[in-house]
Structures are given as structure tokens and as C-alpha cells.
Write an enzyme that holds these catalytic residues in place. Structure first.
Site, mmCIF file in Angstrom:
data_model
loop_
_atom_site.group_PDB
_atom_site.id
_atom_site.type_symbol
_atom_site.label_atom_id
_atom_site.label_comp_id
_atom_site.label_asym_id
_atom_site.label_seq_id
_atom_site.Cartn_x
_atom_site.Cartn_y
_atom_site.Cartn_z
ATOM 1 C CB SER A 144 -0.945 -0.044 1.204
ATOM 2 O OG SER A 144 -1.957 0.912 1.096
ATOM 3 C CD GLU A 239 -5.564 -3.982 -3.990
ATOM 4 O OE1 GLU A 239 -5.239 -2.813 -3.687
ATOM 5 O OE2 GLU A 239 -4.754 -4.916 -4.062
ATOM 6 C CG HIS A 269 -5.457 -2.399 -0.176
ATOM 7 N ND1 HIS A 269 -4.752 -1.856 -1.227
ATOM 8 C CD2 HIS A 269 -4.916 -1.857 0.955
ATOM 9 C CE1 HIS A 269 -3.845 -1.021 -0.760
ATOM 10 N NE2 HIS A 269 -3.905 -1.018 0.558
#
Length: 301
Positions: A144, A239, A269
Site C-alpha cells: 500500500s 481493489e 487490498h
């Protein structure tokens, strides 16, 4: 079809989304880290060693090569996450590669907006080099926000004269701070947590009053990726950040960088957080392990 075990990640994000929509704040970083870490099993035959004088720890699989290392950059939108929320995930990865891994805490927004995070990451990389590990024996990895940092840290390090590492393994990377990707619309009803307004809100907190979403040390697609080592990207098919991964892969390829992108259908995610529980996460870890062993030249040892 997604495994039943992988649904734990979806439930995790759905719970967080409900809390965000109800404007509930946990307020306890340690508890939040624990809930995140609960997704991951504790891998066997791994030691965790605190690093004196640094907010960091070494993850040391038994029998790991001592002359190579992963530099691990945790996710959390630059407002959360820590070495403790992610240590088990990176331990699974370190075991798959057969090397030590260094995971550390960088400063968090809003108290510390950009460029505090990338500067701290560069400082940690410099420290790792000072330990005698050659740059070609260091591989960056992160999820991320940390996934984006695996690239921007390289660009920042190069700008101050440091050598580049062997390569990078970003997964579910966040690089587009303007949230322009078509996947924000295409996966709006599939992503259990993220949506365009939320991501733009996190970007605003991270950038502060003076930051730009087009700063190359924020969004590496505005930087020069030429000369970077091989990049292996993973992303979940459900995602909203799917386009971030695809744009990063396309930008690296255009710059002549060796790049590989794996899209895992129906995954959320950072689904890799279910390592040790979900077959999709374990498969993802194995794939990263194969890539890392090749790039770090462990296969011939």
C-alpha cells in the site's frame, strides 16, 4: 473462486469501512496494530530482534543468509501501521526468501507530513548500507503506502548520491494521490474499504498544506524510473487501487525497467496479510520468494 480463508481480509476492511462511515476513531494505535496483525499467522523458526537506537527490528529466519536483506516498508495510508502490525507478514516473506528482513517505523501524518516518510526511509536504507550489506544484496518491499515508498525511496536515495538497491517488490502499491484510475469506478462495489473520496482524504492528510500529489517523491510516475532494478508488483483484482499497480508497471516498462505484474482475481487490498491462513496469500508469498531469490542471486548459492 476466492477461498473461504481469504474472506477474513474482506471482513477486516469492511469493519474498518463501517467504522470510518460512522466516524468512529479507535484512538489506540497498539490495538489497531493488533487487529491488523491478527490476519497473519505466526511463522515458525523466526526470531525478532530489536535494533538498539532505532525504531526497528530484525526479522531473522533460522538459517537465513546474513549478507542479504529485505528492507520492509509497512502500509497504513501514512497515518497508521507499524513494525508490529506487519512483522508477521514480513516474517513469512523473509522465510520464503531465506534472508533477514528489517522492518521499521517511519513518522506518521498528520503530525509528520511528506517528506518525513521518504526521508526516514532513505535514512534507514543508508543505515542498512552502513551495516556492510551491499546495495545489490538489498531488496525493498512494502504494501500500500509502503509499496509506493519502495519506489520513491529509491528515487530520493539516488538524488542524494546513494546507490540503488537490487530491486523492489511492491504489493497493492499506492502511487496515484489524485485517485484518477478507472478502477475506482470499476471496483467501487467490490473493494470492501477504499473509495476515491477516502483515498483523496488520506492524500490530503499525508501531503499537508505544501505537498503536491505530482511530486516525484510522492508519485513515482512523475519521476525518472530509468535505471531502477527489477520490480515485481502484486495487486488484488477487486481493489480500487488496481490501476495504481497497472500504471506503475506501465511506467516502469516505458523506462526500460524489468517489471512483472501479477493480478490476483477477487482479492482485496493487501490480501497477503492472510499469510499462513489463505491459499491465495501463501501463493503470493511464494511468488515473491522466487522473484527475490533470483534478484538477490540466492538461487546459485
Amino acid at each position: 473462486m476466492a477461498s473461504k480463508e481469504s474472506d477474513a481480509v474482506r471482513r477486516h476492511w469492511a469493519t474498518n469501512r463501517k467504522a470510518a462511515e460512522e466516524n468512529r476513531q479507535d484512538g489506540d494505535q497498539e490495538l489497531a496494530d493488533h487487529r491488523w496483525a491478527e490476519l497473519t499467522t505466526e511463522p515458525a523458526d523466526v526470531d525478532y530482534l530489536a535494533v538498539p537506537g532505532r525504531r526497528a527490528q530484525w526479522i531473522v529466519p533460522h538459517g537465513a543468509a546474513a549478507d542479504r536483506a529485505l528492507l520492509c516498508l509497512h502500509g497504513g495510508g501514512f497515518v497508521g501501521g507499524s513494525q508490529y502490525s506487519h512483522r508477521k507478514l514480513f516474517a513469512h516473506l523473509a522465510r520464503a526468501v531465506g534472508v533477514r528482513a528489517l522492518v521499521f517505523d517511519y513518522p506518521l501524518a498528520p503530525d509528520h507530513p511528506h517528506p518525513a516518510q521518504v526521508d526516514d526511509a532513505v535514512d534507514t536504507y543508508r543505515w542498512l548500507l552502513d551495516q556492510g550489506i551491499a546495495p545489490e544484496h538489498i531488496l525493498f518491499t512494502g504494501d500500500s503506502a509502503g509499496g509506493g515508498l519502495t519506489i520513491t525511496t529509491q528515487l530520493r536515495a539516488r538524488s542524494v548520491g546513494l546507490p540503488l538497491p537490487a530491486g523492489a517488490m511492491p504489493f497493492s502499491p499506492w502511487v496515484d494521490f489524485e485517485a484518477t484510475g478507472a478502477s475506482y469506478d470499476e471496483n467501487r462495489d467490490r473493494d470492501a474499504f477504499f473509495h476515491r473520496d477516502l483515498v483523496r482524504g488520506l492524500a490530503w492528510i499525508f501531503l499537508g498544506p505544501d505537498g503536491s500529489p505530482r511530486d516525484p517523491f510522492v508519485n513515482p510516475l512523475y519521476g525518472d524510473l530509468t535505471g531502477l532494478g527489477p520490480i515485481y508488483i502484486q495487486v488484488g483484482g477487486d481493489e480500487v487501487l488496481l490501476d495504481d499497480a497497472q500504471q506503475l508497471a506501465a511506467g516502469a516498462e516505458k523506462a526500460g525497467v524489468e517489471v512483472e505484474l501479477d493480478v490476483f482475481p477477487e482479492m482485496q487490498h493487501t490480501f497477503q496479510m492472510a499469510a499462513g491462513r489463505a491459499p491465495e496469500a501463501d501463493d503470493a508469498i511464494r511468488r515473491m520468494g522466487r522473484f527475490a531469490r533470483r534478484v538477490l542471486e540466492l538461487e546459485t548459492r
